[in-house]
Write an enzyme that holds these catalytic residues in place. Structure first.
Site, PDB file in Angstrom:
ATOM      1  N   ARG A 103     -15.595 -52.224   7.194  1.00  0.00           N
ATOM      2  CA  ARG A 103     -14.706 -51.224   7.779  1.00  0.00           C
ATOM      3  C   ARG A 103     -13.408 -51.930   8.140  1.00  0.00           C
ATOM      4  NH1 ARG A 103     -17.546 -48.072   5.767  1.00  0.00           N
ATOM      5  NH2 ARG A 103     -18.723 -46.357   6.694  1.00  0.00           N
ATOM      6  N   GLU A 138       0.542 -51.070   5.784  1.00  0.00           N
ATOM      7  CA  GLU A 138       0.989 -52.466   5.902  1.00  0.00           C
ATOM      8  C   GLU A 138       0.427 -53.355   4.795  1.00  0.00           C
ATOM      9  OE1 GLU A 138      -0.141 -50.616   8.559  1.00  0.00           O
ATOM     10  OE2 GLU A 138       1.965 -50.322   9.115  1.00  0.00           O
ATOM     11  N   HIS A 154     -11.687 -47.664  -0.747  1.00  0.00           N
ATOM     12  CA  HIS A 154     -13.042 -47.480  -0.182  1.00  0.00           C
ATOM     13  C   HIS A 154     -14.048 -47.133  -1.287  1.00  0.00           C
ATOM     14  CE1 HIS A 154     -15.733 -45.720   3.269  1.00  0.00           C
ATOM     15  NE2 HIS A 154     -16.235 -46.799   2.703  1.00  0.00           N
TER      16      HIS A 154
HETATM   17  C1  MLT Z   1     -21.093 -46.376   3.762  1.00  0.00           C
HETATM   18  O1  MLT Z   1     -20.928 -46.530   4.969  1.00  0.00           O
HETATM   19  O2  MLT Z   1     -22.154 -45.977   3.296  1.00  0.00           O
HETATM   20  C2  MLT Z   1     -19.971 -46.664   2.826  1.00  0.00           C
HETATM   21  O3  MLT Z   1     -18.874 -47.182   3.461  1.00  0.00           O
HETATM   22  C3  MLT Z   1     -19.598 -45.509   1.957  1.00  0.00           C
HETATM   23  C4  MLT Z   1     -19.286 -44.239   2.691  1.00  0.00           C
HETATM   24  O4  MLT Z   1     -18.598 -44.231   3.703  1.00  0.00           O
HETATM   25  O5  MLT Z   1     -19.794 -43.216   2.258  1.00  0.00           O
END
Ligand code: MLT
Length: 394
Positions: A232, A261, A273
């Site tokens: 994260r 940034e 992500h």
């Molecule tokens: C998770 O926490 O499973 C991954 O970051 C993917 C998502 O957020 O779905």
């Protein structure tokens, strides 16, 4: 009995198939839901209906869910640990290779070439010296957090010939078994950081991990270290990383959490992500949480919850109730007394606790009258009482 499930994101069809139509109504708009299924929808600002009994996150991270306030309401939150671990691991390896072989600028260089024929060939050959990289064997990867994902990353890096050191003061017995014996144990996080050519973080975002890789810790990293963040964004102090990149102390930051940034910074490789974004991972996560949600709604069983204890009592032909309560003394005594006062005989009972929450499953020889359920609900510290009745044949 019909269970109503509200979905706040698209959930893979294979997952939804685990909830049979004859007993589940699943929709993105539904009144009085018994449960909520979601992926990354932000639930922090949402009013969670009184009728909700459980929340299922088809993924690993639960920082988009108000877990603490749900615990206080006696609502378990389920997630899918490990179900997307392979997907994330593969992208981490991809991130290492992107950084080690300068693949992003090399690709951009080639895309920018307008020459043709021999001239193009010349530019390809003359340009490549700008992108000379390094190989992984003998480099040291430091893995912070050895859960399902961290363990897979560590084991795979080892099989690629890297030296791997890991740090996780809370590693579970299961993960310790899975971890290759070739992974060295760091004495502390600082020890790991001071010995790694590449560092990959694999911890959940909670108060204790916010800004885990901060300026002070980054100072310990050897010159030219590469940081990878597929957990994260907030786990890494981004301003500190950017300062260290600009000063030449770090050589690259690979992140799955781009910000204004970091996008465009020459030493940052930002990805959108993508860690768990594979068809396989989406399916695995959805199937896992749908099954666990179903077991909870129908049988009161708790598997893979982030705030409730694992609680599995095989279902027999008995009347079942479940009680979620604050983890304080004499709750089981009070629950048994209320049931005995109603002349009910306990056939089986399971009581588990985790942190501030305790959970009790009770199987009884007869049905539990409404006024007994009310007496249970009136016990100080009781958060939620569910009356599941007898098992139904599907
Ligand atoms: C998770 O926490 O499973 C991954 O970051 C993917 C998502 O957020 O779905």
């Amino acid at each position: 009995m019909m269970h109503k499930v509200l979905t706040l994101n698209n959930i893979s069809v294979s997952g939804l198939r685990q909830l049979p139509r004859q007993s589940y109504e699943v929709a993105s708009e539904i009144g009085h839901p018994d449960a909520i299924m979601l992926r990354s929808f932000n639930m922090h600002d949402m009013e969670i209906p009184e009728t909700v009994q459980g929340v299922a996150r088809a993924g690993a991270g639960v920082n988009n869910i108000p877990v603490e306030s749900l615990s206080k309401r006696g609502i378990p939150v389920f997630n899918a640990p490990g179900a997307n671990a392979n997907a994330v691991k593969e992208l981490v390896i991809g991130g290492m290779l992107l950084a080690a072989r300068n693949l992003a600028p090399a690709w951009a260089y080639v895309r920018g070439l307008e020459a043709e024929g021999k001239e193009l060939g010349k530019l390809v050959e003359s340009g490549k010296k700008q992108f000379v990289g390094f190989e992984l064997p003998t480099r040291t990867l430091g893995v912070i957090g050895l859960g399902a994902i961290g363990v897979q990353v560590a084991n795979t890096a080892l099989s690629l010939g890297m030296r791997v050191i890991g740090f996780d003061p809370q590693i579970t017995v299961q993960r310790a078994w899975e971890l290759s014996s070739g992974v060295q144990q760091a004495r502390s996080m600082d020890d790991l950081i001071s010995r790694a050519d590449m560092i990959s973080v694999h911890v959940p975002l909670v108060d204790a991990t916010r800004g885990l890789l901060n300026a002070e810790r980054l100072k310990l990293a050897p010159q030219g270290t590469i940081i990878m963040n597929f957990s994260r964004g907030e786990i890494v102090d981004e301003a500190a990383v950017l300062a260290a990149l600009d000063a030449g102390d770090l050589s690259c930051y690979v992140t799955d959490f781009p910000t204004r940034e970091t996008i465009g910074h020459p030493k940052v490789i930002p990805l959108p992500h993508l860690g768990a974004s594979t068809h396989e991972a989406e399916e695995n996560c959805a199937v896992m949480v749908a099954n666990n949600l179903r077991a909870y709604l129908e049988d009161g069983v708790i598997r893979h919850s982030v705030n409730f204890p694992e609680s599995d009592l095989p279902r027999m032909d008995a009347y079942r109730i479940t009680v979620a309560n604050a983890n304080v003394p004499n709750m089981v005594g009070q629950i048994s007394t209320a049931l005995a006062d109603a002349g009910l005989n306990i056939a089986d009972l399971l009581n588990k606790s985790r942190g501030d929450v305790a959970y009790t499953i009770v199987d009884l020889d007869g049905p539990v009258p409404e006024d007994t359920l009310d007496s249970l609900r009136a016990i100080k510290g009781v958060l939620k009482v569910r009356n599941l009745g007898r098992p139904t044949a599907d």
